[in-house]
Enzyme design. Structure first.
Site, PDB file in Angstrom:
ATOM      1  N   GLU A  47     -47.406  -4.366  11.448  1.00  0.00           N
ATOM      2  CA  GLU A  47     -45.998  -4.035  11.648  1.00  0.00           C
ATOM      3  C   GLU A  47     -45.881  -2.590  12.132  1.00  0.00           C
ATOM      4  O   GLU A  47     -46.334  -1.676  11.429  1.00  0.00           O
ATOM      5  CB  GLU A  47     -45.229  -4.193  10.336  1.00  0.00           C
ATOM      6  N   ASP A  93     -49.612  -4.682   6.678  1.00  0.00           N
ATOM      7  CA  ASP A  93     -48.224  -4.521   6.266  1.00  0.00           C
ATOM      8  C   ASP A  93     -47.794  -3.075   6.505  1.00  0.00           C
ATOM      9  O   ASP A  93     -48.537  -2.131   6.205  1.00  0.00           O
ATOM     10  CB  ASP A  93     -48.116  -4.873   4.771  1.00  0.00           C
TER      11      ASP A  93
END
Length: 633
Positions: A345, A316
């Protein structure tokens, strides 16, 4: 902070039947006590002063067998949990002393872990544990639980649900939203099905503890570990690999987090004024570049991959974890499992004090061979994530080049198609994930007056591009039968009634589901959709440029005995491709000299076409549709 001593000692709780050693690193604190609770009632406790070493490690050895006891640290008069905890009491209030041998299900040690389906062969299915079987329509006994996830034989009106559905669908990897311990959900059994007792889990508390709310006995520290292992083992035995979602970019708590109480202002990045930097958009960000923070992240990853036998990690807000830490993590994980799937990400969630030169952004992954979520193809296909802007599949031709670049795996294909990857295995191609509008809702927002039949058509069109593109395809649970989240873009703490997958949609949209399943079968059948090398793509994939000015993408892929022709028609009307123009394209692109070419349809608006279908003479593609043909000499 830079002059602080560091250590390579194993930290946390180290259990044996003869003794339990507990260590915590805090050179800033002179006195740290262990508070030992004899059982789960957490009433009677004893206090022991830990011994501080010159490396800043405070240690205490509890002689004898203390399995089943709980402990906290006492620091400056406050009880603090152990950041290195691997077990805890319900709702993360106390760390637990456990024997990991008690957490192994029968057959765990030697269970069969799937091989293959690596990198571009992967098809990732992202899903939240509670969403997956939380609805009564799942037919699961243990709805929303680890065990419910892998119950065999569940169905809705005869249509498969749960793990049986995953096997039928044909995906290769399940990406589980956070299953580490997170803070904002009450783990008590009686509160589990309360509609508002819900969160995605991006609010980490104890990084190495399994989340308890999904367990059948959350008050028992080993039960949650064992049941998560049962989930993983069942998926493995079904031939499905498991990816864990990890959140090493922030902590849920700020000043009162266990990290900050143990080592104030060390584990988080701080602004010059002494406040927390907030690159995560969640109140703070973890200072991964500091030696002992990096050690924690690496130790945590090693624990999860070794103890739980997982096959991959999704990071994340990966841009907030510095490149040196990422490089060390990739190197360590690949030494443990060369085929491990690593992606994340390539962005932050807000402004950060982090040196931008150290951030893992798109393009900087090229020498490490891990993947980034590809927001370029995402937005080119459907438009912006939550607004009313349209993309290629809604007829917006300005995104045609962006889709084409995604189709070639976002490599530097030519002077027009310039991507961020060195190899196609470095892009995670997706249309929506758990966050932002799910595709069905996005199409509805951009074209609110469109007939339902055509909305279904556009959803088909979007995913037909995804599954025929080079790279790694990624879908969110429920995409395969038009899941909706009632037009809510960020359902991270919306009620279960919004987030739970409604399996009745599989019955309602069974034709769409079968089409979706056929897309997966098409991708698996033809290796040309899964090219693993940049040179293979530039050699084998050639765009057909005889439909200039139209919102249409057409290209060919050379095969062992001919070619594949893929046409994505993004116009509001049917388009035709001339056989003569196609012959000229093959000659110019591949030096093809044979004039005797047979064209067979293999995929259309209904999915896979039965083999042996008649040779066609006219190539006509209806509006907002993908057709695939096989060209044989």
């Amino acid at each position: 902070m830079e002059s602080l001593p560091i250590t390579d000692k194993q930290l946390g709780m180290i259990y044996t039947k003869e003794r339990t050693t507990i260590r915590v690193w805090s050179p800033l604190k002179d006195e740290i006590y262990i508070l030992l609770y004899s059982n789960g009632r957490l009433v009677d406790r004893k206090s022991f002063l830990m011994k501080k070493d010159k490396d800043g490690v405070h240690e205490y050895v509890l002689e004898g067998d203390h399995k089943g006891c709980f402990y906290n640290f006492l620091i400056d008069g406050e009880e603090v949990t152990d950041p290195y905890s691997i077990g805890s009491s319900i709702n993360s209030r106390h760390s637990a002393i456990i024997d990991l041998k008690d957490t192994d299900p029968e057959g765990w040690y030697n269970h069969k872990i799937p091989k293959g389906n690596n990198f571009c062969d992967a098809i990732i299915y992202e899903v939240h544990v509670k969403d997956f079987t939380g609805s009564i329509t799942s037919g699961a006994k243990y709805r929303g639980k680890y065990l419910g996830f892998v119950e065999e034989g569940t169905n809705y009106k005869g249509l498969k649900t749960g793990i049986s559905h995953l096997k039928e669908l044909g995906i290769t990897h399940v990406h589980l939203l956070p299953v580490y311990d997170f803070y904002t959900v009450n783990e008590e059994k009686d509160d589990f099905y309360r509609n508002e007792n819900y969160n995605w889990g991006y609010d980490p508390e104890l990084y190495n503890v399994v989340e308890g709310s999904y367990a059948t006995i959350p008050e028992e520290p080993t039960n949650r570990i064992k049941e998560l292992k049962q989930l993983i083992m069942a998926l493995h035995e079904a031939g499905i690999k498991v990816v864990l979602d990890v959140v090493y970019n922030h902590t849920y708590k700020n000043y009162d987090s266990n990290f900050n109480r143990i080592m104030p202002k060390y584990y988080h990045r701080m602004k010059p004024d002494g406040t927390f930097s907030d690159g995560s958009g969640c109140g703070n960000e973890i200072a991964s570049e500091k030696p002992m923070v990096r050690k924690f992240i690496l130790d945590s990853l090693k624990y999860w991959v070794s103890e739980f036998k997982v096959d991959g990690f999704r990071f994340d807000l990966m841009a907030l974890t510095d490149m040196e830490t990422v490089e060390e993590a990739v190197k360590m994980l690949r030494e443990i499992n060369p085929d491990i799937l690593i992606y994340g990400e390539p962005w932050a969630g807000g402004s950060t004090v982090m040196n931008p030169d150290t951030m893992p952004l798109k393009g900087r992954q090229s020498h490490l061979n891990f993947a980034f979520f590809n927001d370029n193809i995402r937005d080119s296909i459907k438009g912006d994530t939550n607004g009313d802007k349209k993309g290629f599949v809604q007829g917006e031709s300005k995104y045609k080049l962006g889709v084409e670049t995604g189709i070639v795996g976002s490599i530097n294909y030519d002077s027009n198609h310039i991507g961020f990857t060195k190899q196609p295995s470095q892009t995670i191609n997706y249309i929506n994930a758990h966050d932002d509008l799910i595709l069905y809702d996005k199409i509805k927002k951009t074209l609110p007056h469109m007939a339902e039949e055509d909305m279904v058509r556009l959803n088909k069109f979007g995913f037909s591009i995804l599954f025929t593109a080079q790279g790694i395809p990624f879908i969110h649970g429920g995409n395969e039968f038009l899941r909706t989240k009632k037009m809510i873009s960020n359902t991270y703490k919306s009620p279960l009634s919004i987030n739970a997958i409604d399996w009745s949609l599989k019955e309602k949209n069974v034709d769409y589901y079968n089409y979706f399943k056929d897309l997966i079968s098409l991708r698996k059948k033809y290796k040309e959709f899964r090219l693993k090398d940049k040179k293979l793509i530039t050699d084998q994939l050639k765009f057909v440029y005889n439909l200039e000015g139209k919102n249409v993408i057409s290209y060919t892929l050379s095969t062992d005995d001919g070619y594949l022709l893929i046409i994505h028609n993004g116009e509001f009307y049917s388009v035709e491709v001339s056989k003569d123009n196609l012959q000229m394209h093959l000659k110019n692109s591949y030096n093809e000299t044979s004039m005797d070419m047979n064209i067979y349809p293999i995929f259309n608006e209904n999915g896979l076409v039965e083999e042996g279908f008649n040779v066609i003479t006219d190539i006509k593609i209806p509006y907002f549709q993908t057709n695939v043909y096989e060209i044989k000499k």
